[in-house]
Design a protein around this motif. Structure first.
Motif, PDB file in Angstrom:
ATOM      1  N   ASN A   1       0.830  -1.207   0.000  1.00 60.26           N
ATOM      2  CA  ASN A   1       0.000   0.000   0.000  1.00 60.26           C
ATOM      3  C   ASN A   1       0.865   1.258   0.000  1.00 60.26           C
ATOM      4  OD1 ASN A   1      -2.225  -1.641   0.061  1.00 60.26           O
ATOM      5  ND2 ASN A   1      -2.655  -1.370   2.230  1.00 60.26           N
TER       6      ASN A   1
ATOM      7  N   GLU B   1      -7.444   8.355   4.233  1.00 52.28           N
ATOM      8  CA  GLU B   1      -8.122   7.222   4.852  1.00 52.28           C
ATOM      9  C   GLU B   1      -7.479   6.808   6.166  1.00 52.28           C
ATOM     10  OE1 GLU B   1     -10.016   3.002   3.391  1.00 52.28           O
ATOM     11  OE2 GLU B   1      -8.022   3.549   2.667  1.00 52.28           O
ATOM     12  N   ARG B   2      -6.153   6.672   6.194  1.00 52.76           N
ATOM     13  CA  ARG B   2      -5.487   6.242   7.423  1.00 52.76           C
ATOM     14  C   ARG B   2      -5.673   7.245   8.555  1.00 52.76           C
ATOM     15  NH1 ARG B   2      -1.244   2.701   8.547  1.00 52.76           N
ATOM     16  NH2 ARG B   2      -0.064   3.227  10.409  1.00 52.76           N
TER      17      ARG B   2
ATOM     18  N   ASP C   1      -5.778  -4.035   6.546  1.00 57.33           N
ATOM     19  CA  ASP C   1      -5.147  -3.688   5.271  1.00 57.33           C
ATOM     20  C   ASP C   1      -4.178  -2.530   5.419  1.00 57.33           C
ATOM     21  OD1 ASP C   1      -8.088  -4.300   3.183  1.00 57.33           O
ATOM     22  OD2 ASP C   1      -6.555  -5.653   3.991  1.00 57.33           O
ATOM     23  N   LEU C   2      -4.530  -1.574   6.297  1.00 62.95           N
ATOM     24  CA  LEU C   2      -3.709  -0.381   6.467  1.00 62.95           C
ATOM     25  C   LEU C   2      -2.613  -0.565   7.514  1.00 62.95           C
ATOM     26  CD1 LEU C   2      -6.588   2.246   6.340  1.00 62.95           C
ATOM     27  CD2 LEU C   2      -4.797   1.970   4.626  1.00 62.95           C
TER      28      LEU C   2
ATOM     29  N   THR D   1     -16.106  -4.735   8.162  1.00 63.95           N
ATOM     30  CA  THR D   1     -15.452  -3.923   7.131  1.00 63.95           C
ATOM     31  C   THR D   1     -14.364  -3.062   7.763  1.00 63.95           C
ATOM     32  OG1 THR D   1     -17.470  -3.859   5.815  1.00 63.95           O
ATOM     33  CG2 THR D   1     -15.817  -2.159   5.365  1.00 63.95           C
TER      34      THR D   1
ATOM     35  N   LYS E   1     -11.334  -5.168   8.604  1.00 62.83           N
ATOM     36  CA  LYS E   1     -10.550  -5.509   7.417  1.00 62.83           C
ATOM     37  C   LYS E   1      -9.733  -4.321   6.943  1.00 62.83           C
ATOM     38  CE  LYS E   1     -10.840  -7.696   2.883  1.00 62.83           C
ATOM     39  NZ  LYS E   1      -9.843  -6.782   2.284  1.00 62.83           N
ATOM     40  N   ARG E   2     -10.324  -3.125   6.933  1.00 61.43           N
ATOM     41  CA  ARG E   2      -9.598  -1.945   6.482  1.00 61.43           C
ATOM     42  C   ARG E   2      -8.443  -1.630   7.440  1.00 61.43           C
ATOM     43  NH1 ARG E   2      -8.411  -1.529   2.739  1.00 61.43           N
ATOM     44  NH2 ARG E   2      -7.993   0.705   2.671  1.00 61.43           N
TER      45      ARG E   2
END
Length: 478
Positions: free
Chosen positions: A359, A431-432, A466-467, A459, A462-463
């Motif tokens: 990412n 987003e982060r 992912d981050l 959700t 998961k995000r």
């Protein structure tokens, strides 16, 4: 009678060391440094074992193993290589080699393996597939990844259940895909299921299917994931988060080899390989009664543990260059990483592992001003990614999450991205900090954070994964 070994190695120092070690164990050793020399020795002498490097003075040693097999199908072969990729490991396995040793290797282990190979020379060689796909998904030549590659090659020619262990973001699904794409079931489907993302009341229907009218809302028959994976592989991700009731049904299915749709009467015979994965330590969960011990031993027939990125820092440069090339292929600007830039990346903790690195590289490919990526390109983005402090006026955290428009306008005004990049670049940058800001406001309560953001808790989880966001590391909980 002394056993005879043919050593094909173009590095004189390595050849000398191996020869001395083998002769000390009572073997007769002939040496050469080329494919032509190998063929001459094999034509004039009988050998108990062939020990060969891959890249030789006159070509690729693996490519010509076929004619060695044709001449002497029972000859055990051990392959050495400095080309330490999954591709090489798989190619070595596909020759029917008894073992593959990436360089550098443990000399004592090599000598033990030579002895074992000669002692088991009558063992049948692996079947050699003719359609192994190209473009293998795993990157890295570190010793830790070499161990993973060797485990993968051991499960390609069977249907044993595999349990992939590792922290979030280490590439567990990529390993599952490699096992499928390179194994006996590659002609069938690869069906991936994130068991943590399925509501507990629906998980049995998702896995086993349901009949029309089985429950409210079941307006038609649904085929479950087990049936969809027929002839192929079913990948059960995050199996450590599976509810106990579903664990019981899964265990019964694995034991019997059959499933029954919810609301159905007929038993359906399974025809799929099971690969499971989890980022949780299942043994303490077994002790606590939250994971079934009998299910654990059913799925952990062959465990493969993926190392966190901090334990394979030597692979970070190769991974970074791979992701830059991947980003360019997907339409992002083409970038080139300098050695100094690679060194900075290799020093980072990457708590989110390979996923976090990927990412970050994609953001770097999008946001960097210059084609050449060096310290001046990397350091500002690293500072932004390491967390949010409301004391830094340039941080997006100064904005209330309710005022997203103002924050995005601020970011665009500050960074001036090229036309067409506004929304994607703003999202990547915002987003982060947004998630960290909301989690801070909720004291680390993820349920309340999800409600504030208007998204499902799964959700959000998961995000965050992912981050590479770990609330315990960044937040103060109630």
């Amino acid at each position: 009678m002394r056993k005879r070994v043919l050593l094909v190695e173009d590095d004189a120092s390595i050849a000398l060391v191996i020869t001395a070690a083998l002769e000390a164990e009572g073997f007769n050793v002939d040496r050469c440094d080329s494919i032509a020399g190998r063929d001459q020795f094999l034509a004039s002498h009988a050998y108990n074992l062939l020990l060969t490097d891959v890249m030789l003075t006159d070509g690729d040693g693996i490519e010509t193993i076929g004619r060695v097999r044709d001449a002497d199908p029972g000859l055990p072969i051990i392959i050495l290589s400095a080309q330490n990729t999954l591709d090489t490991a798989v190619r070595a396995s596909d020759t029917g080699a008894f073992e593959y040793f990436p360089k550098p290797f443990d000399l004592e282990e090599l000598i033990r393996t030579v002895t074992q190979a000669i002692g088991k020379a009558e063992a049948e060689a692996f079947d050699v597939p003719q359609d192994v796909p190209q473009g293998l998904p795993l990157v890295g030549r570190s010793p830790a990844m070499q161990a993973v590659y060797r485990m993968i090659t051991r499960v390609l020619r069977n249907d044993l259940t595999v349990l992939i262990l590792g922290e979030s973001g280490t590439g567990k699904e990529l390993v599952a895909e490699a096992i499928h794409e390179l194994g006996n079931r590659r002609a069938g489907p690869f069906i991936a299921v994130n068991t943590a993302a399925i509501p507990s009341e629906l998980i049995e229907s998702e896995l086993f299917g349901h009949e029309k009218g089985a429950f409210t809302g079941a307006v038609a028959r649904s085929i479950g994931k087990f049936e969809q994976a027929g002839g192929g592989t079913l990948f059960l991700d995050e199996i450590g988060d599976m509810p106990m009731q579903a664990q019981t049904r899964l265990l019964r299915a694995l034991q019997s080899g059959q499933v029954r749709r919810v609301g159905g009467r007929d038993e359906i015979t399974l025809d799929c390989r099971i690969v499971a994965a989890t980022n949780r330590d299942l043994l303490p969960m077994i002790a606590a009664g939250t994971f079934r011990e009998d299910l654990y031993y059913r799925i952990a027939v062959v465990p493969i543990e993926l190392p966190p990125l901090r334990e394979r820092a030597d692979d970070i440069e190769a991974l970074s260059r791979h992701f830059l090339a991947q980003a360019a292929a997907e339409g992002l600007p083409r970038r080139h990483l300098t050695e100094a830039g690679a060194e900075i990346l290799a020093r980072q903790p990457w708590r989110g592992n390979v996923r976090e690195l990927r990412n970050f590289i994609y953001r770097l490919a999008l946001l960097a001003r210059d084609e050449i990526i060096d310290a001046t390109s990397i350091e500002p983005l690293l500072a932004q990614s390491e967390g949010v402090s409301v004391t830094r006026p340039a941080d997006l955290a100064m904005f209330d999450p309710a005022d997203l428009g103002a924050a995005v306008d601020y970011w665009i005004d500050k960074h001036q991205p090229a036309h067409g990049e506004y929304y994607g670049a703003a999202l990547a940058a915002f987003e982060r900090p947004l998630f960290l800001n909301v989690l801070s406001k909720t004291g680390g309560n993820q349920l309340r954070a999800a409600q504030m953001l208007g998204i499902n808790r799964n959700t959000l989880r998961k995000r965050l994964s992912d981050l590479g966001i770990f609330p315990d590391d960044y937040l103060t909980k109630d």
